[in-house]
Design a protein around this motif. Structure first.
Motif, PDB file in Angstrom:
ATOM      1  N   ILE A   1      11.929  10.755   2.356  1.00 44.57           N
ATOM      2  CA  ILE A   1      11.046  11.102   3.460  1.00 44.57           C
ATOM      3  C   ILE A   1       9.764  10.281   3.375  1.00 44.57           C
ATOM      4  CG2 ILE A   1       9.762  12.977   4.553  1.00 44.57           C
ATOM      5  CD1 ILE A   1      12.844  13.265   4.685  1.00 44.57           C
ATOM      6  N   VAL A   2       9.244   9.861   4.530  1.00 44.16           N
ATOM      7  CA  VAL A   2       8.009   9.076   4.554  1.00 44.16           C
ATOM      8  C   VAL A   2       7.008   9.711   5.513  1.00 44.16           C
ATOM      9  CG1 VAL A   2       8.959   7.500   6.292  1.00 44.16           C
ATOM     10  CG2 VAL A   2       7.024   6.759   4.899  1.00 44.16           C
TER      11      VAL A   2
ATOM     12  N   GLU B   1       0.802  -1.227   0.000  1.00 42.44           N
ATOM     13  CA  GLU B   1       0.000   0.000   0.000  1.00 42.44           C
ATOM     14  C   GLU B   1       0.834   1.276   0.000  1.00 42.44           C
ATOM     15  OE1 GLU B   1      -2.279  -0.680   3.501  1.00 42.44           O
ATOM     16  OE2 GLU B   1      -3.749  -1.967   2.493  1.00 42.44           O
ATOM     17  N   VAL B   2       2.145   1.162   0.213  1.00 40.16           N
ATOM     18  CA  VAL B   2       3.010   2.341   0.233  1.00 40.16           C
ATOM     19  C   VAL B   2       3.140   2.891  -1.188  1.00 40.16           C
ATOM     20  CG1 VAL B   2       5.334   3.188   0.729  1.00 40.16           C
ATOM     21  CG2 VAL B   2       4.260   1.515   2.251  1.00 40.16           C
TER      22      VAL B   2
ATOM     23  N   PHE C   1       9.467  11.116  -1.861  1.00 38.80           N
ATOM     24  CA  PHE C   1       8.442  11.138  -0.819  1.00 38.80           C
ATOM     25  C   PHE C   1       7.648   9.852  -0.858  1.00 38.80           C
ATOM     26  CE2 PHE C   1       3.942  12.127   0.286  1.00 38.80           C
ATOM     27  CZ  PHE C   1       4.130  12.286   1.649  1.00 38.80           C
ATOM     28  N   LEU C   2       7.523   9.187   0.295  1.00 42.33           N
ATOM     29  CA  LEU C   2       6.725   7.973   0.428  1.00 42.33           C
ATOM     30  C   LEU C   2       5.496   8.270   1.266  1.00 42.33           C
ATOM     31  CD1 LEU C   2       9.557   5.400   1.320  1.00 42.33           C
ATOM     32  CD2 LEU C   2       8.752   6.064  -0.946  1.00 42.33           C
ATOM     33  N   GLY C   3       4.363   7.706   0.869  1.00 44.69           N
ATOM     34  CA  GLY C   3       3.121   7.856   1.622  1.00 44.69           C
ATOM     35  C   GLY C   3       2.585   6.493   2.024  1.00 44.69           C
TER      36      GLY C   3
ATOM     37  N   MET D   1       6.062  11.646  10.526  1.00 46.11           N
ATOM     38  CA  MET D   1       7.007  11.780   9.420  1.00 46.11           C
ATOM     39  C   MET D   1       8.338  11.195   9.873  1.00 46.11           C
ATOM     40  SD  MET D   1       9.855  13.937   9.094  1.00 46.11           S
ATOM     41  CE  MET D   1      10.931  14.576   7.814  1.00 46.11           C
ATOM     42  N   SER D   2       9.014  10.519   8.971  1.00 42.77           N
ATOM     43  CA  SER D   2      10.342  10.007   9.258  1.00 42.77           C
ATOM     44  C   SER D   2      11.148  10.039   7.960  1.00 42.77           C
ATOM     45  CB  SER D   2      10.257   8.588   9.824  1.00 42.77           C
ATOM     46  OG  SER D   2      11.541   8.132  10.223  1.00 42.77           O
TER      47      SER D   2
END
Length: 685
Positions: free
Chosen positions: A446-447, A396-397, A413-415, A429-430
């Motif tokens: 960044i995620v 799902e990422v 950028f990862l969600g 956020m990490s």
């Protein structure tokens, strides 16, 4: 992850470079068994690097000491970032076992560095003559780190400091794992139409999906995911079921047995107080807040007290109206905490003709992601291109390549948006990698991690307005990491004072509430029609509705956090529940409202030290963000280019190049007052 052992396949962490897009970890090739050997090698490598720096026979200089420290530990950063991101967002028993073994060892390793007398002698010998401003700032931050770790203490105290750090790492890990166990272990099955009374279609769909994921196809279930339990408390007309769900929610971490966190809290507070005393501070709170924008616990307490009184008055007035509504409804019992959200929603419908079920169809997850991206484009010129073939740690990422206005790629950028049992609660956020230029240009990865409820079959996830605000909040943090423009890793991105780090995230929330943003992106998930102007007007008019409740539940948590860490009794041993109750009695906490984060599940404060004595920082930063957004209003354009450029230069892109007060003043021209905050929350007289 596949259940292979490190012996059966080459360890991906042995590869010097990953050839994946943007150097993402090759998640599909990394097994739990790879981590401990990878940590072993990375730690040994870092120890050798540190020994070489400490034993360098040449005179100490910035390049061969502090610059060398910044370059060291790259292998350890890579395996740590990969592991701890997954430990929070997609864990399993094997990873949890690794975490329990590794966390105290990493703490001992850090202590060995900062308590190394030869290394400290070299760091303290580096003078600032001839250094650039950024190098002076890096030197200052390293000297402060060493001192706060105990570098100037005697040998016996240093040994004790190292032992405390190791034990605190164990306790924080166990606290987090206990909480996840309590959260993933609870499920309230809803059997039949009576149990579903009052639930709108979007919530029934989410509850159906939750039940299916837990092996109950055709049924419905409520879990302790905030995006599922909160709407259940809003809409369910079954008071008995609301009470059961609410009870499970607030009792996380205090259910007895192996997952109870109370003893962990007592020991954590004792060790933190002891460490502060060894460093010469009267309390742990005094130690933590010495290196913040507030500067002292007294300043933080003063802000909370300034807000508490008007918030409590507002909440008491709200309570009286909700109680009257409950009586109208035939409820003879006094209003209880599990009633508040339900009757608040009823009152909102009456006073503002506003129903959350009417709003959510216009806030599909995809539309809100695009709203956040579009705002970043209009403010900072950023563009986002989705990568469908990038490695990911869960199907799902999602991943987007981020480019600046000139087309230069500045990061990835990862969600990770949906709740699941393998993910801890909350939103954060990490980073898998931070920005720097020390070893050549390094772009950040960044995620953002959320816990939104999925939609029903063939239906998108629909967000509440609070969910959408959370998405904007965490994306503000993401931009702080993505826009970082510094040379040295120690200064990059979100590595700023604890009560300044929430400014970029909370400021970004303001754009969600702007009519021109909502007119563009708040569109019905089926028809694509924009939110009707009448609904938009009612939504914005209700922004300060129930703000007494929201401010009280937050501020109470911040006050208890500081009370715990200011207490002279902490080192002797505190009963956390008794202390919490005493603290709430002291401030006159309304019985109908619970703390947003009660002590046994206060992950911000006890699953590590990130927000310990620092939960007040959300309110401190809100003083800044309310004032900062006024800069755009004063410019006459919420996307004013000149204001946005200053914001990027001095806040989002600057990392820790300067102290927080200087950074804010450089952007705004002055320091803020609390007036805009009180107006924003509807608490001004």
């Amino acid at each position: 992850m596949r259940g292979v052992t490190a012996e059966h396949e080459p360890n991906p962490f042995s590869e010097p470079v990953w050839t994946t897009p943007h150097g993402l970890p090759p998640f599909e090739r990394i097994a739990p068994a790879h981590y401990e050997p990878a940590f072993e090698r990375a730690l040994a490598q870092h120890v050798a690097e540190i020994e070489a720096i400490a034993g360098n026979p040449e005179p100490a200089a910035f390049a061969n000491t502090i610059g060398a420290l910044e370059r060291s530990g790259e292998a350890l950063r890579r395996v740590s970032a990969t592991f701890f991101n997954l430990a929070g967002s997609h864990t399993n028993p094997d990873l949890q076992a690794v975490e329990r073994a590794v966390a105290p060892r990493l703490a001992r390793h850090g202590s060995a560095i900062y308590l190394n007398p030869d290394l400290w002698a070299r760091v303290s010998a580096v003078c600032e003559d001839g250094l650039t401003d950024e190098e002076k700032r890096v030197r200052e931050r390293y000297r402060l780190r060493f001192r706060r770790a105990g570098a100037e203490l005697g040998a016996e105290a240093k040994e004790r400091m190292a032992a405390i750090a190791s034990r605190l790492a164990e306790l924080g890990t166990q606290f987090s794992q206990n909480l996840l166990a309590d959260e993933s272990g609870f499920m309230l099955e809803l059997s039949g139409e009576d149990d579903l009374a009052g639930l709108p279609p979007f919530l029934r769909a989410a509850a159906s999906r939750a039940a299916e994921e837990r092996g109950l196809p055709g049924s419905h279930a409520v879990t302790l995911s905030r995006s599922l339990i909160e709407p259940f408390l809003v809409f369910s007309t079954r008071r008995d079921l609301r009470e059961r769900a609410y009870g499970a929610w607030i009792r996380r971490g205090e259910n007895g047995g192996e997952t109870d966190n109370r003893a962990i809290i007592t020991e954590t507070l004792r060790l933190r107080a002891e460490r502060a005393r060894l460093l010469g501070y009267p309390s742990y709170a005094a130690f933590r807040l010495d290196d913040t924008m507030a500067g002292s616990a007294e300043a933080a307490v003063g802000l909370l007290e300034e807000v508490w009184a008007p918030a409590r008055r507002r909440a008491e007035a709200e309570r009286d109206r909700l109680q009257a509504l409950a009586h109208e409804d035939g409820q003879t019992a006094d209003l209880a905490p599990w009633d508040w959200r339900h009757y608040a929603e009823r009152l909102r419908r009456r006073e503002h003709a506003l129903d959350e079920g009417e709003i959510k169809p216009y806030l599909p997850l995809e539309g809100m992601i695009q709203a956040a991206f579009d705002t970043a484009q209009r403010l900072f010129g950023l563009s986002f291109t989705e990568l469908t073939e990038a490695p990911r740690y869960h199907p799902e990422v999602r991943a987007w390549e981020v480019a600046d206005r000139d087309g230069t790629v500045i990061g990835l950028f990862l969600g990770d948006y949906f709740a699941r049992p393998s993910k801890r609660s909350g939103a954060w956020m990490s980073g898998f990698r931070s920005q720097e230029r020390l070893s050549g240009p390094v772009t950040p990865i960044i995620v953002n991690v959320m816990n939104f409820a999925k939609g029903g079959e063939d239906e998108p996830a629909l967000l509440s307005f609070d969910d959408a605000r959370t998405l904007f909040h965490e994306f503000g943090h993401a931009l702080h990491g993505l826009l970082s423009n510094v040379t040295y890793p120690i200064l990059a991105g979100t590595a700023v004072a604890g009560d300044f780090v929430e400014l970029p995230s909370q400021l970004y929330e303001h754009w969600l509430e702007q009519p021109e943003v909502l007119r563009t992106h708040a569109r019905h998930y089926r028809t694509g029609e924009p939110m009707p102007e009448d609904l938009l007007a009612r939504l914005l008019a209700a922004r300060t509705f129930n703000q007494g409740f929201a401010t009280v539940e937050y501020t109470a948590s911040a006050i208890v956090d500081l009370d715990l860490h200011l207490s002279p009794e902490a080192e002797g041993g505190i009963d956390p529940l008794a202390f919490e109750a005493q603290s709430l009695r002291r401030i006159g906490m309304p019985a109908e409202i619970a703390m947003r984060h009660r002590t046994p599940h206060f992950q911000h404060v006890f699953a590590g030290e990130g927000y310990a004595s620092g939960y007040y920082s959300y309110l401190w930063s809100e003083v800044l963000d309310a004032d900062a957004f006024d800069a755009f209003r004063e410019a006459g354009d919420i996307f004013d280019p000149a204001t946005a450029e200053r914001l990027r230069t001095y806040v989002y892109g600057a990392g820790n190049l300067r102290d927080a007060r200087s950074a804010y003043t450089a952007f705004r021209g002055r320091l803020p007052s609390t007036g805009p905050l009180l107006r924003k929350r509807g608490l001004a007289a």
